[in-house]
Design a protein around this motif. Structure first.
Motif, PDB file in Angstrom:
ATOM      1  N   VAL A 154       3.248   6.247   5.637  1.00 57.42           N
ATOM      2  CA  VAL A 154       3.297   5.772   7.013  1.00 57.42           C
ATOM      3  C   VAL A 154       4.720   5.966   7.540  1.00 57.42           C
ATOM      4  O   VAL A 154       5.696   5.587   6.882  1.00 57.42           O
ATOM      5  CB  VAL A 154       2.922   4.279   7.117  1.00 57.42           C
TER       6      VAL A 154
ATOM      7  N   VAL B  91      -4.500  -1.105   2.641  1.00 62.28           N
ATOM      8  CA  VAL B  91      -4.947  -0.036   1.746  1.00 62.28           C
ATOM      9  C   VAL B  91      -5.726  -0.637   0.582  1.00 62.28           C
ATOM     10  O   VAL B  91      -5.127  -1.317  -0.269  1.00 62.28           O
ATOM     11  CB  VAL B  91      -3.754   0.780   1.216  1.00 62.28           C
TER      12      VAL B  91
ATOM     13  N   VAL C  21       4.538  -1.797  12.420  1.00 64.46           N
ATOM     14  CA  VAL C  21       3.469  -0.986  11.847  1.00 64.46           C
ATOM     15  C   VAL C  21       2.787  -1.812  10.764  1.00 64.46           C
ATOM     16  O   VAL C  21       3.444  -2.311   9.843  1.00 64.46           O
ATOM     17  CB  VAL C  21       4.023   0.322  11.247  1.00 64.46           C
ATOM     18  N   ARG C  22       1.461  -1.941  10.882  1.00 65.12           N
ATOM     19  CA  ARG C  22       0.687  -2.727   9.925  1.00 65.12           C
ATOM     20  C   ARG C  22      -0.292  -1.812   9.196  1.00 65.12           C
ATOM     21  O   ARG C  22      -0.932  -0.966   9.817  1.00 65.12           O
ATOM     22  CB  ARG C  22      -0.050  -3.863  10.620  1.00 65.12           C
ATOM     23  N   VAL C  23      -0.411  -2.026   7.889  1.00 64.79           N
ATOM     24  CA  VAL C  23      -1.214  -1.146   7.046  1.00 64.79           C
ATOM     25  C   VAL C  23      -2.028  -1.979   6.075  1.00 64.79           C
ATOM     26  O   VAL C  23      -1.538  -2.989   5.551  1.00 64.79           O
ATOM     27  CB  VAL C  23      -0.318  -0.168   6.249  1.00 64.79           C
TER      28      VAL C  23
ATOM     29  N   PRO D  96      -3.463  -7.456   7.789  1.00 64.56           N
ATOM     30  CA  PRO D  96      -2.036  -7.355   7.480  1.00 64.56           C
ATOM     31  C   PRO D  96      -1.238  -8.448   8.171  1.00 64.56           C
ATOM     32  O   PRO D  96      -1.592  -8.906   9.263  1.00 64.56           O
ATOM     33  CB  PRO D  96      -1.652  -5.966   8.002  1.00 64.56           C
TER      34      PRO D  96
ATOM     35  N   CYS E 170       3.502  -4.936   6.611  1.00 70.79           N
ATOM     36  CA  CYS E 170       3.998  -4.904   7.978  1.00 70.79           C
ATOM     37  C   CYS E 170       5.465  -4.516   7.912  1.00 70.79           C
ATOM     38  O   CYS E 170       6.235  -5.086   7.122  1.00 70.79           O
ATOM     39  CB  CYS E 170       3.843  -6.255   8.661  1.00 70.79           C
TER      40      CYS E 170
ATOM     41  N   ARG F 183      -1.038   5.985   0.578  1.00 68.77           N
ATOM     42  CA  ARG F 183      -0.931   5.986   2.033  1.00 68.77           C
ATOM     43  C   ARG F 183       0.526   6.142   2.455  1.00 68.77           C
ATOM     44  O   ARG F 183       1.335   5.252   2.170  1.00 68.77           O
ATOM     45  CB  ARG F 183      -1.488   4.684   2.608  1.00 68.77           C
TER      46      ARG F 183
ATOM     47  N   GLN G 185       5.645   4.355   1.811  1.00 66.60           N
ATOM     48  CA  GLN G 185       4.570   4.885   0.972  1.00 66.60           C
ATOM     49  C   GLN G 185       3.985   3.743   0.152  1.00 66.60           C
ATOM     50  O   GLN G 185       4.734   3.010  -0.501  1.00 66.60           O
ATOM     51  CB  GLN G 185       5.077   5.967   0.023  1.00 66.60           C
TER      52      GLN G 185
END
Length: 549
Positions: free
Chosen positions: A496, A508, A504-506, A546, A471, A494, A485
């Motif tokens: 972003v 992977v 922003v939450r990711v 996340p 996050c 990934r 990255q």
């Protein structure tokens, strides 16, 4: 694949330590008060209800000594201290280093001014010898303008010179009154190093720290670092320098639980050997409307409930001892029959009968799972914990393996980052990268696009299938953002963009072998002024969402 996952989980499985380290002394709780600023009679009743063992209060040098060498103690000058002593409290007295009678009202620097300050404090110590616990020399002297006039040119040397006058005078007058030096806002390790190198440790009985912070996490890491650098400056075999927490609290948001904050702070501070801690403040004030234990009218708030209960039931059982070695599980014992637990979700099994309370001391149902809300377990029982889906967290495990920190400029060799100590809380960086920094809550990325990469790295201790969670959110609007990255062994998995205002939450998924690197790489955009980001990175099993940042 199940075998890979089992291997990874086995490595992270948590068990109660078989042989815990010995407990330190019980922590004594106190509160800051401001009767010297006009708090009324009713607040004395609130103070009694709090159960505070100590109080921290000011006494103005210029008020007591308004004529050179003449000390006027009485109802209008020192009545607040007289009353506290009469009511049986141990008093931590904080005093500033200025008086209009000396050195033009600036921080005392001359031989005459320093001697006058020492004589004044010796008179105070003699008068209040039976109730004075400590004298804190200055208040948050790492803030500006703590030193004025000539003393501002060489603050560390000037401060130690003051202590060299004060310490023998106070100890001659009242040998059992502690002289506290280095009063600092935050755990200001670099600031304390400068004072120690100037000779402070020879003329104090303890260090005064105000560990203000947005989250209790890592207060133990910071205190341990401070203890280590102070110990390195002491003679071999010398006892450690006591650390007094003479202010701690937070300006709480409406959605926060101050009792949970309090419970975590006192537990971790106690576990690092802190035996004296004063909350700021007893009641809410106009400038600090959410920080009190009580309302101005005397109604107890959640932090007040926690203060009374920990002070009467939990802390007297002995210093906290951490039983867990997993950085996502916080499990401590107070004495034989009190334990406190919080952290990442996982199951709890009890070896026998037990009861539970929340951080305010209210009875609750015995929990079957761990959560981020601290729970106190009553009873002489052993706790066993199941596996957590969360394997590593950049906040809870800040500064510790399996996390490490790196940076790269262009195509230059990668730099390994390390803690840097300065006038406030330490951070992670490299001397050549300032102001680029990584701290427990976020980072500052600087430079032109791709010029400097800040890397938070997790190294896999075992093979398995994991999910890299992130996050990130911009904290400022003066720059133009950046990008994140997520890399696996140097390969971007990934990318972003972090350029908008929203978090922003990711998530992977990655299959790792033992020793593999999972990097969270933050790069600046074009504006070289820098961007301040909040972030939280995690490594977890699949299915975990996340985090917030």
């Amino acid at each position: 694949m199940r075998a890979l996952i089992a291997g990874l989980l086995a490595l992270f499985a948590t068990a109660t330590a078989a042989a815990a380290p010995p407990a330190g002394p019980p922590m004594r709780l106190g509160s800051n008060v401001h009767f010297a600023q006009g708090w009324g009679e009713s607040v004395h009743g609130t103070l009694r209800a709090s159960g505070a063992a100590t109080v921290r209060e000011a006494l103005g040098w210029r008020v007591v000594e308004s004529k050179r060498g003449v000390y006027s103690f009485g109802a209008t000058t020192s009545g607040q201290i007289d009353r506290l002593c009469a009511d049986g409290y141990r008093v931590v007295l904080v005093t500033l280093m200025t008086n209009p009678l000396y050195d033009a009202g600036n921080t005392v620097y001359s031989t005459v001014g320093r001697k006058a300050f020492a004589n004044y404090l010796a008179a105070v110590a003699r008068r209040y010898v039976d109730c004075l616990a400590a004298i804190e020399i200055g208040n948050e002297i790492n803030n500006k303008p703590a030193f004025t006039g000539v003393a501002s040119r060489t603050p560390a040397a000037s401060y130690v010179a003051i202590l060299q006058s004060v310490y023998p005078a106070v100890k001659a007058a009242a040998p059992n009154v502690a002289v506290l030096g280095g009063s600092a806002n935050s755990i200001a390790t670099g600031f304390e190093i400068a004072l120690a190198d100037a000779g402070m440790l020879d003329v104090v009985d303890g260090i005064a720290i105000h560990p203000y912070r947005q989250d209790p996490s890592n207060v133990d890491w910071e205190l341990a670092r401070l203890r280590a650098v102070l110990a390195a400056r002491r003679p071999a075999g010398a006892p450690p320098v006591p650390i007094w927490i003479t202010e701690f609290s937070k300006d709480f948001a409406a959605t926060e639980n101050p009792a949970n904050f309090f419970a975590k702070m006192v537990t971790m501070m106690s576990a690092t050997g802190v035996s004296e801690a004063q909350w700021y403040a007893l009641i809410d004030q106009a400038a600090f409307p959410t920080m009190g234990l009580y309302t101005p009218g005397g109604a107890s708030k959640p932090a007040g409930d926690a203060f009374r209960w920990f002070g009467s039931d939990v802390l007297p059982r002995g210093g906290a001892v951490r039983l867990s070695t997993d950085n996502t599980l916080f499990h401590y014992r107070f004495g034989a029959d009190r334990q406190i637990v919080w952290g990442a979700a996982r199951s709890i099994v009890y070896s026998g009968p037990a009861t539970a309370r929340d951080s305010r001391g209210r009875p609750i149902a015995l929990p079957t799972t761990v959560s981020e809300a601290p729970v106190i377990i009553e009873g002489d029982v052993t706790l066993s914990f199941g596996d957590s889906a969360l394997l590593a967290d950049s906040l809870w495990g800040y500064g510790r393996a399996p996390w490490s920190y790196h940076a790269q400029r262009g195509r230059q060799p990668e730099l390994t980052l390390a803690p840097i100590d300065w006038n406030y809380a330490s951070f992670i960086s490299h001397p050549t990268l300032r102001p680029a920094t990584i701290n427990q809550f976020g980072l500052v990325a600087v430079g032109f696009r791709n010029s400097t990469r800040l890397i938070t790295r997790w190294t896999a201790p075992a093979p398995g299938r994991i999910v890299a969670l992130a996050c990130m959110q911009r904290r400022n609007t003066t720059g133009d953002g950046g990008s994140l990255q997520i890399q696996h062994n140097g390969v971007v998995v990934r990318p972003v963009a972090i350029t908008g205002a929203d978090p922003v939450r990711v998530a992977v998924p990655i299959t790792v072998a033992s020793g593999d690197r999972v990097d969270f790489v933050v790069l600046p955009e074009f504006d070289p002024k820098g961007d301040n980001f909040a972030n939280r990175f995690q490594i977890a099993r699949e299915g975990v969402e996340p985090p917030d940042c």
